[in-house]
Enzyme design. Structure first.
Site, mmCIF file in Angstrom:
data_model
loop_
_atom_site.group_PDB
_atom_site.id
_atom_site.type_symbol
_atom_site.label_atom_id
_atom_site.label_comp_id
_atom_site.label_asym_id
_atom_site.label_seq_id
_atom_site.Cartn_x
_atom_site.Cartn_y
_atom_site.Cartn_z
ATOM 1 N N GLY A 39 28.887 10.808 4.183
ATOM 2 C CA GLY A 39 28.506 10.181 2.915
ATOM 3 C C GLY A 39 27.632 11.086 2.082
ATOM 4 O O GLY A 39 27.501 12.283 2.368
ATOM 5 N N ASN A 40 27.040 10.525 1.051
ATOM 6 C CA ASN A 40 26.150 11.305 0.189
ATOM 7 C C ASN A 40 24.999 10.428 -0.265
ATOM 8 O O ASN A 40 24.959 9.231 0.044
ATOM 9 C CB ASN A 40 26.930 11.894 -0.993
#
Ligand code: C5P
Length: 406
Positions: A211-212
């Site tokens: 993810g980020n």
């Protein structure tokens, strides 16, 4: 339809106070009882006899009058609806802080009724990050904010800050009481906007993902501002850290593939598509059916990633001539020149109409309430540089899009 209501109309000290007379009159003619609570500033702009004649009730201003009837809480307790029109920057700040240094502040704090604000002030004051932060706070507490409209202000200047017209305020206020979503006619009335927000997560196995750090705050601010200005907003949401605003259609899209499917479905009906989400450029080549175990993987685990389709580039390529496609780019540039250079190259690669670029780093850009952006137009010209509260940045971005479409 709502029955006869006890409506408190709060009036504060701005030139638009004269338009409050129209608000009071509409409520009275519709059969509602109106109690005016005016600040001392308001009475410098509009006369007490006018307000009393139109509301058919005494006007209250002073905190230390009517003490025997505990007026400072009685008015708020009896209210079915509180409408503050005009709401000055000062009153908005006091309400956000929960201050009760005048009768209006006490009335609002003592009430559980829906509160509707119609801000009116000069554009600079409305766009000031302090005012925008106060408005965001009040909205998060469920306060309905109607307007401000954009147009001629008191002096020779014009821009956002004009109090919304009395009929629009009354409609939004009655909708707030009956639980409908108050929809304010605005400069984006009739415009369909698709906004992606948040950060995608690419599953590795049933428990892990890549993810980020995107919080979705800027995308949500865009959705909030666009809906407030009358647009029909579809928010395609990927793991937001903040709640989606009322009055928008929310579609959950946890991964890049799901976001692509949702955007592909919604885009044909959109006038504007704003890709504010941080979409993962790569995803794991294989998604494991069961949790990856370190006993099986050993000391080193290699992940093979494959590229995700570039949704923005695809949209830009297939856009109708009347559609506006906007991308975002978060870059770890060393200075503004490098940021703009990277942004221009990306804009050309993606082929979109605008690219909103901002700087990110370990301690910059993510999860904050403020943002600092450069908005590039097709060909690489700088359409906007803006720093401030994410809602204020959103308003400016929408101003540019609206100007371009006009
Ligand atoms: O290339 P980069 O990821 O920096 O581009 C950012 C912009 O492109 C954002 O608007 C993002 O929503 C969009 N994007 C996309 N599809 C991807 C990656 C990014 O639409 N696979």
């Amino acid at each position: 339809m709502t029955g006869s209501l006890n409506v408190v109309v709060g009036i504060t000290g701005g030139i638009a106070a004269y338009k409050a007379v129209g608000v009071i009159r509409s409520f009275v003619l519709a059969g509602h009882r109106v109690q005016v609570v005016a600040t001392t500033g308001a009475l410098r702009f509009v006369g007490r006899p006018t307000l009393e004649a139109i509301s058919r009730n005494p006007v209250h201003t002073e905190l230390y009058e009517g003490v025997a009837e505990v007026r400072h809480v009685a008015i708020g307790q009896a209210a079915d609806l509180i409408v503050i029109a005009p709401a000055t920057a000062n009153t908005i700040a006091k309400l956000a802080a929960g201050l009760a240094d005048d009768l209006l502040g006490n009335t609002v704090l003592a009430s559980t009724a829906p509160v509707v604000l119609a801000p009116a002030m000069h554009t600079e004051m409305w766009q000031n990050p302090a005012t925008q932060a106060n408005i965001a706070t009040l909205r998060s507490r469920g306060v309905t904010v109607v307007g401000p409209a954009s147009g001629q202000l008191t002096g020779t200047d014009s821009g956002p800050g004009r109090m919304e017209e009395p009929d629009a305020i009354v409609d939004a206020a009655l909708a707030a009481v009956s639980g409908e979503t108050a929809r304010t006619p605005g400069d984006l009335d009739g415009c369909a906007i698709v906004i992606t927000a948040g950060g995608t997560r690419e599953p590795l196995d049933p428990v892990r993902f890549l993810g980020n750090r995107s919080s979705g705050k800027q995308g949500v601010a865009l959705a909030t501002a666009a809906a407030q200005r009358g647009a029909a907003v579809t928010l395609i949401a990927s793991h937001l850290d903040v709640p989606a605003p009322n009055g928008v259609t929310v579609i959950d899209a946890p991964s890049a593939a799901e976001l692509q499917a949702a955007v592909t479905d919604a885009a044909p009906r959109a006038d504007i598509v704003i890709m504010a989400a941080a979409v993962s450029d790569y995803r794991p080549a294989e998604v494991q059916e069961s949790k990856i175990k370190k006993e099986d993987a050993g000391d080193e685990l290699l992940l093979r990633l494959v590229k995700n389709p570039d949704i923005l580039a695809g949209l830009a390529h297939n856009a109708r001539p009347d559609q506006t496609i906007v991308g975002f780019a978060a870059e770890t540039a060393h200075g503004d020149d490098e940021l703009i250079r990277i942004g221009r190259a990306k804009l050309a690669r993606k082929g979109c109409d605008f690219l909103v670029v901002n700087r990110v780093g370990w301690n910059e850009g993510f999860a904050r309430d403020t943002n600092s952006v450069v908005m590039l137009a097709r060909g690489g010209t700088i359409a906007l540089t803006e720093s401030g509260d994410k809602l204020a940045v959103a308003e400016r971005i929408l101003d540019i899009l609206l100007a371009e479409r006009r």
